[in-house]
Design a protein around this motif. Structure first.
Motif, short mmCIF file in Angstrom:
data_model
loop_
_atom_site.label_atom_id
_atom_site.label_comp_id
_atom_site.label_asym_id
_atom_site.label_seq_id
_atom_site.Cartn_x
_atom_site.Cartn_y
_atom_site.Cartn_z
N GLY A 22 6.74 -4.09 -4.29
CA GLY A 22 5.60 -3.21 -4.14
C GLY A 22 4.32 -3.81 -4.68
O GLY A 22 4.29 -4.95 -5.20
N PHE A 23 3.22 -3.07 -4.56
CA PHE A 23 1.91 -3.52 -5.03
C PHE A 23 1.96 -3.89 -6.51
O PHE A 23 2.50 -3.15 -7.33
N GLY A 24 1.40 -5.05 -6.81
CA GLY A 24 1.33 -5.50 -8.20
C GLY A 24 2.62 -6.08 -8.73
O GLY A 24 2.70 -6.42 -9.91
N GLY A 25 3.63 -6.21 -7.87
CA GLY A 25 4.93 -6.72 -8.30
C GLY A 25 5.11 -8.19 -7.93
O GLY A 25 4.17 -8.90 -7.57
N CYS A 26 6.36 -8.64 -8.02
CA CYS A 26 6.68 -10.03 -7.66
C CYS A 26 8.17 -10.12 -7.38
O CYS A 26 8.92 -9.14 -7.50
N HIS A 27 8.62 -11.32 -7.02
CA HIS A 27 10.02 -11.52 -6.64
C HIS A 27 10.98 -11.12 -7.76
O HIS A 27 12.09 -10.66 -7.50
N GLY A 86 12.41 -2.97 1.40
CA GLY A 86 11.02 -2.96 0.96
C GLY A 86 10.72 -1.78 0.06
O GLY A 86 11.13 -0.65 0.35
N HIS A 87 10.02 -2.05 -1.04
CA HIS A 87 9.62 -0.99 -1.97
C HIS A 87 8.12 -0.75 -1.87
O HIS A 87 7.33 -1.69 -1.91
N ALA A 112 10.70 4.49 -1.25
CA ALA A 112 9.38 5.11 -1.43
C ALA A 112 8.32 4.31 -0.68
O ALA A 112 7.36 3.81 -1.27
N PRO A 113 8.46 4.17 0.65
CA PRO A 113 7.60 3.24 1.40
C PRO A 113 6.16 3.72 1.52
O PRO A 113 5.88 4.91 1.62
N GLY A 114 5.25 2.75 1.51
CA GLY A 114 3.85 3.05 1.81
C GLY A 114 3.66 3.27 3.30
O GLY A 114 4.49 2.87 4.12
#
Length: 267
Positions: A22-27, A86-87, A112-114
């Motif tokens: 998600g936004f602001g995240g990483c692998h 996908g988150h 919780a998809p955008g």
């Protein structure tokens, strides 16, 4: 492989599972989930454009850019079909990938998809985008989590470390502002989602403070929906075992047959 799109690879086997944060995240958000899934499959946990080790990806940030970037990376790796997980923003990216090249997507598991409704907690997302220092990061993660969950120290430290990279904070602030103009997000039209025929599972926390679970009420009927009681927005950290089970169950399901009018619309 795309020169500036990073993915952490684990496991082997004929099945490939791509994990989109998600936004602001990483692998590394997927560390626990990937460790379980990689026992029987190949997993690719991406840093999406504008994030982490993909910070400098050209034009990085928007979901449509990320969708094209991951699909191009599939081609570069010789991946003909993959299961997508996908988150949040990564859920929107996964859905766009499935709409753009459905033949490459074996299943969709969306957390919780955008993009599934206009409502978004713009102030909280922008606050998280600008969060610097462990105290503010921890507070934002706590606000995005359910009432029974506390952000782990590992997660807080990981987010803080990622934001030390030159340009990362500025990129997140700009992307966060673009994503939440007038405190609304872009929406993927439901009639387009209706055309997807791969197995689709949507998992949503009932206490999601970022994207309201009510956005799941209008999903196409063939989407399988699982509401997680007292979970917030950060499902990958809050309920990793449940996420793994949802992915595995969805992978085992078969594609539906499109009604003739929908099949015509997608041809």
């Amino acid at each position: 492989m795309s020169p500036s799109l990073y993915a952490a690879e684990r496991g082997t086997g004929p099945t490939t599972i791509a994990l989109l944060h998600g936004f602001g995240g990483c692998h590394d958000d997927w560390r626990e989930v990937a460790a379980s899934l990689a026992l029987g499959a190949r997993t690719l946990a991406y840093d999406l454009p504008g994030h982490g080790l993909s910070l400098d990806f050209p034009g990085g940030g928007p979901a449509r850019i990320a969708a094209s970037a991951v699909l191009a990376d599939f081609s570069a790796r010789g991946i003909k079909r993959a299961h997508l997980v996908g988150h949040s923003m990564g859920g929107a990216v996964a859905a766009l990938m499935a709409l753009n090249e459905p033949e490459k997507i074996a299943s969709l598991t969306l957390l919780a998809p955008g993009g599934f409704g206009p409502e978004i907690n713009g102030p909280l997302l922008r606050r998280y985008a600008a969060a610097a220092g462990t105290d503010e990061i921890r507070a934002c993660l706590a606000d995005m989590s359910g009432p029974q969950s506390r952000p782990s120290q590992h997660r807080v430290d990981l987010v803080n470390e990622m934001r030390q990279r030159p340009g990362q904070l500025r990129t997140l602030v700009e992307l966060g502002a673009a994503m939440t103009r007038a405190d609304r997000q872009g929406v993927i039209p439901s009639e387009r989602l209706e055309t997807l025929n791969m197995p689709i599972m949507v998992v949503w926390g009932t206490d999601d403070a970022m994207l309201p679970v009510s956005q799941a009420d209008g999903l196409p009927k063939h989407f399988h929906l699982h509401r997680v009681l007292e979970a917030g927005h950060m499902l990958v950290e809050e309920a990793p075992g449940l996420v793994v089970e949802a992915v595995r169950r969805n992978i085992r399901r078969r594609s539906r047959r499109l009604r003739p009018e929908l099949a015509a619309a997608t041809s």
